[in-house]
Design a protein around this motif. Sequence first.
Motif, short mmCIF file in Angstrom:
data_model
loop_
_atom_site.label_atom_id
_atom_site.label_comp_id
_atom_site.label_asym_id
_atom_site.label_seq_id
_atom_site.Cartn_x
_atom_site.Cartn_y
_atom_site.Cartn_z
N ALA A 1 -28.95 -50.42 69.88
CA ALA A 1 -30.13 -51.46 70.28
C ALA A 1 -29.63 -52.23 71.65
N GLN A 2 -28.34 -52.34 71.65
CA GLN A 2 -27.76 -52.96 73.01
C GLN A 2 -28.03 -51.95 74.14
N LEU A 3 -27.62 -50.90 73.77
CA LEU A 3 -27.85 -49.71 74.77
C LEU A 3 -29.25 -49.52 75.18
N GLU A 4 -30.04 -49.90 74.51
CA GLU A 4 -31.42 -49.51 74.54
C GLU A 4 -31.90 -50.63 75.59
N ARG A 5 -31.62 -51.71 75.30
CA ARG A 5 -31.92 -52.95 76.04
C ARG A 5 -31.57 -52.87 77.53
N GLU A 6 -30.31 -52.42 77.51
CA GLU A 6 -29.75 -52.24 79.12
C GLU A 6 -30.39 -50.97 79.77
N ILE A 7 -30.59 -49.80 79.08
CA ILE A 7 -31.37 -48.89 79.62
C ILE A 7 -32.58 -49.29 79.98
N VAL A 8 -33.29 -50.13 79.25
CA VAL A 8 -34.68 -50.43 79.75
C VAL A 8 -34.66 -51.44 80.90
N ARG A 9 -33.72 -52.17 80.75
CA ARG A 9 -33.18 -53.25 82.02
C ARG A 9 -33.30 -52.69 83.34
N TRP A 10 -32.12 -51.47 83.40
CA TRP A 10 -31.85 -50.85 84.64
C TRP A 10 -32.97 -50.15 85.02
N GLY A 11 -33.64 -49.30 83.93
CA GLY A 11 -34.87 -48.72 84.15
C GLY A 11 -36.04 -49.33 84.86
N LEU A 12 -36.25 -50.61 84.67
CA LEU A 12 -37.17 -51.44 85.21
C LEU A 12 -36.97 -51.65 86.66
N VAL A 13 -35.57 -51.74 87.17
CA VAL A 13 -35.28 -51.90 88.51
C VAL A 13 -35.55 -50.73 89.24
N LEU A 14 -35.42 -49.47 88.56
CA LEU A 14 -35.77 -48.35 89.14
C LEU A 14 -37.20 -47.88 89.13
N ASP B 1 -26.54 -52.08 97.30
CA ASP B 1 -27.99 -51.86 97.24
C ASP B 1 -28.35 -51.73 95.65
N PRO B 2 -29.26 -52.87 95.41
CA PRO B 2 -29.53 -53.30 94.00
C PRO B 2 -30.09 -51.84 93.35
N ARG B 3 -30.82 -50.96 94.09
CA ARG B 3 -31.68 -49.93 93.31
C ARG B 3 -30.35 -48.69 93.04
N GLU B 4 -29.49 -48.64 93.95
CA GLU B 4 -28.29 -47.65 93.80
C GLU B 4 -27.37 -48.33 92.56
N ARG B 5 -27.11 -49.64 92.60
CA ARG B 5 -26.48 -50.04 91.50
C ARG B 5 -26.93 -49.92 90.30
N ALA B 6 -28.33 -50.12 90.23
CA ALA B 6 -29.24 -49.94 88.92
C ALA B 6 -28.80 -48.22 88.42
N ARG B 7 -28.90 -47.39 89.45
CA ARG B 7 -28.96 -45.93 89.12
C ARG B 7 -27.52 -45.71 88.54
N VAL B 8 -26.51 -46.21 89.09
CA VAL B 8 -25.07 -46.00 88.71
C VAL B 8 -24.76 -46.74 87.23
N GLU B 9 -25.43 -47.89 87.00
CA GLU B 9 -25.21 -48.53 85.92
C GLU B 9 -26.02 -47.86 84.54
N LEU B 10 -27.12 -47.24 85.13
CA LEU B 10 -27.74 -46.28 84.09
C LEU B 10 -27.11 -45.25 83.68
N PHE B 11 -26.66 -44.20 84.73
CA PHE B 11 -25.81 -43.56 84.41
C PHE B 11 -24.65 -43.66 83.71
N GLY B 12 -23.92 -44.88 83.77
CA GLY B 12 -22.70 -45.23 82.79
C GLY B 12 -23.41 -45.74 81.29
N LEU B 13 -24.70 -46.12 81.15
CA LEU B 13 -25.17 -46.28 79.93
C LEU B 13 -25.44 -45.01 79.17
N ALA B 14 -26.03 -44.03 80.14
CA ALA B 14 -26.08 -42.85 79.34
C ALA B 14 -25.18 -42.25 78.71
N GLN B 15 -24.11 -42.04 79.53
CA GLN B 15 -22.66 -41.87 78.91
C GLN B 15 -22.40 -42.39 77.58
#
Length: 108
Positions: free
Chosen positions: A12-25, A55-69
């Motif tokens: 559930a925590q990961l889902e929230r963060e994935i959605v959050r960073w997905g919104l940025v992107l 860059d906020p979009r690039e940071r979101a992408r990196v964060e999202l990839f970390g969450l995927a792992q």
Amino acid sequence: MSGFEDFGRQAAQLEREIVRWGLVLGIDWNDDAQVAALAREAVAIQATMHGLPADPRERARVELFGLAQLMLTVTAESAGEGIHTHGGPAWKALGRALFEASNLGDRK
């Protein structure tokens, strides 16, 4: 494994963060082509970066990839204990796309 992990809470925590960073992107988790492109990029990325991009979009992408792992780690650990763990729609869309992008779906 100790058997004390709360995989549902972690999912559930990961889902929230994935959605959050997905919104940025601007990710539409129902757009299979968009999620597949993101997954292909996640599978292909090489860890050559030090720190987070400005860059906020690039940071979101990196964060999202970390969450995927982390998502894949939680899924694997829970499966090792005989527990089927998954998050919501964003988790499922990203997980399916990562599976396909990594060519795991082609293995028999």
